[in-house]
Design a protein around this motif. Structure first.
Motif, mmCIF file in Angstrom:
data_model
loop_
_atom_site.group_PDB
_atom_site.id
_atom_site.type_symbol
_atom_site.label_atom_id
_atom_site.label_comp_id
_atom_site.label_asym_id
_atom_site.label_seq_id
_atom_site.Cartn_x
_atom_site.Cartn_y
_atom_site.Cartn_z
ATOM 1 N N LEU A 171 1.030 -1.231 -0.035
ATOM 2 C CA LEU A 171 0.121 0.024 -0.232
ATOM 3 C C LEU A 171 0.769 1.261 0.051
ATOM 4 N N ALA A 172 1.977 1.190 0.650
ATOM 5 C CA ALA A 172 2.761 2.244 0.563
ATOM 6 C C ALA A 172 3.643 2.749 -0.574
ATOM 7 N N GLU A 173 3.701 1.742 -1.353
ATOM 8 C CA GLU A 173 4.099 1.883 -2.810
ATOM 9 C C GLU A 173 2.979 2.386 -3.640
ATOM 10 N N THR A 174 1.685 1.847 -3.437
ATOM 11 C CA THR A 174 0.615 2.528 -4.345
ATOM 12 C C THR A 174 0.296 4.013 -3.898
ATOM 13 N N ALA A 175 0.633 4.268 -2.707
ATOM 14 C CA ALA A 175 0.285 5.754 -2.203
ATOM 15 C C ALA A 175 1.297 6.520 -2.968
ATOM 16 N N LYS A 176 2.709 5.931 -2.903
ATOM 17 C CA LYS A 176 3.659 6.737 -3.350
ATOM 18 C C LYS A 176 3.229 7.002 -4.757
ATOM 19 N N GLU A 177 2.991 5.986 -5.400
ATOM 20 C CA GLU A 177 2.607 6.315 -7.076
ATOM 21 C C GLU A 177 1.521 7.460 -7.148
ATOM 22 N N LEU A 178 0.668 7.554 -6.231
ATOM 23 C CA LEU A 178 -0.604 8.422 -6.406
ATOM 24 C C LEU A 178 0.069 9.670 -5.808
ATOM 25 N N ASP A 179 1.185 9.857 -5.155
ATOM 26 C CA ASP A 179 1.830 11.145 -4.673
ATOM 27 C C ASP A 179 1.101 11.507 -3.255
ATOM 28 N N LEU A 180 0.661 10.417 -2.647
ATOM 29 C CA LEU A 180 0.003 10.662 -1.339
ATOM 30 C C LEU A 180 0.703 10.257 -0.121
#
Length: 324
Positions: A171-180
């Motif tokens: 999830l951390a990686e996904t949030a990073k992709e979304l700039d969150l």
């Protein structure tokens, strides 16, 4: 001569994105609320081999003229073979003749349509000023959920909890992709901060409790789709205004099954989300109201996104066509 279109699993991510899935699922939910579409009874059984669950979900959308069935289930040992545990295939039929019209890989489509259902509930039920997204669960589906959710509100942060913390980097990686910004937290902190909470686990015991949830929160419960499963405390449904994809499934295999069994919620108090989409129900009544969406997963979601995949595959000339 009629033709059968085959759309392989590998093509589906190129054909159906989050926006297309959102639109297709929204239309299917609205058609259900307007009595223009119906799901057939679900068959879901342990097959007595490989610890697998296998079943069928079918339905007919008269508004979209989509008839079909999704066949598949859960093979828990597939991970050891390098294969996805959830396996499904969608079969579409010509509603005028009953002839098969398409065979579509259903694994990606199941993930994207499940995320779309949660996103639909956020669009219609979450407060407009929602800024913090809470995620409970960090499995394969969780990344799809986050990507779909952030398209509906201007989230500024993601907080998450998982029973197996070592899975949270997904999830951390996904949030990073979304700039969150992303933070792993305990459940009490998640509830204290989150304006929208998505639960996407395979739990058979509640993790999110009523005491964790503050007024004004929207909760999308997306993991409970079988008798016995449970993600949130039953009393939480009593405290919330409850919406669902289909009431019959909600009270039998969804999150509401436990609240109904304990006499905390009456079936008549559960509202189909399609009624909100179609303008037949106002949805959220106040800023302090807790809203809860019980996403059990219905066949018409699968058929709707599969129909989009077939239409786009034919338009782009990438569907495999077989004469009947």
């Amino acid at each position: 001569m009629p033709k059968l279109a085959i759309v392989p699993e590998a093509l589906c991510p190129e054909l159906v994105d989050e926006d297309a899935a959102f639109e297709a699922v929204s239309k299917a939910f609205a058609a259900m609320a307007e009595d223009k579409a119906s799901n057939f009874p679900v068959v879901r059984e342990a097959i007595g081999h490989a610890d697998a669950l296998y079943g069928f979900k079918g339905g007919f959308d008269r508004a979209g003229m989509t008839l079909g069935v999704k066949a598949g289930g859960y093979w828990p040992h597939n991970i050891d073979r390098g294969v996805t545990n959830h396996q499904s295939t969608v079969f579409l039929f010509n509603p005028d003749t009953g002839q098969p019209s398409a065979l579509v890989g259903g694994n990606y489509l199941t993930a994207v349509r499940t995320a779309a259902a949660a996103a639909v509930s956020i669009r219609h039920l979450a407060r407009e000023d929602s800024r913090v997204l809470g995620m409970i669960g960090a499995g394969h589906q969780s990344a799809f959920q986050m990507r779909a959710a952030v398209r509906q509100r201007h989230f500024e942060k993601v907080v998450a909890w998982n029973p197996h913390p070592e899975m949270l980097p997904r999830l951390a990686e996904t949030a990073k992709e979304l700039d969150l910004p992303f933070e792993a937290v305990e459940l009490d902190q998640l509830g204290a901060e989150a304006d929208v909470i998505i639960t996407i686990t395979s739990s058979f015991a509640p993790t999110l409790l009523a005491e964790h949830v503050r007024p004004g929160t929207h909760i999308a419960c997306m993991g409970t789709d079988t008798k016995g499963k449970q993600e949130v405390e039953a009393v939480l449904l009593k405290a919330a205004s409850v919406f669902t994809d289909e009431v019959d499934q909600s009270v039998t295999i969804g999150e509401a099954q436990h609240a109904i069994a304990e006499g905390l919620v009456d079936r008549a108090a559960i509202t189909p989300i399609g009624a909100v989409i179609a303008g037949l129900h106002p949805g959220r009544a106040s800023q302090d109201e807790i809203t809860l969406f019980d996403g059990t997963g219905v066949a018409l979601q699968d058929l709707a996104v599969a129909a989009v995949a077939v239409e786009r595959a034919r338009e782009r000339g990438v569907a495999q066509e077989i004469e009947l």
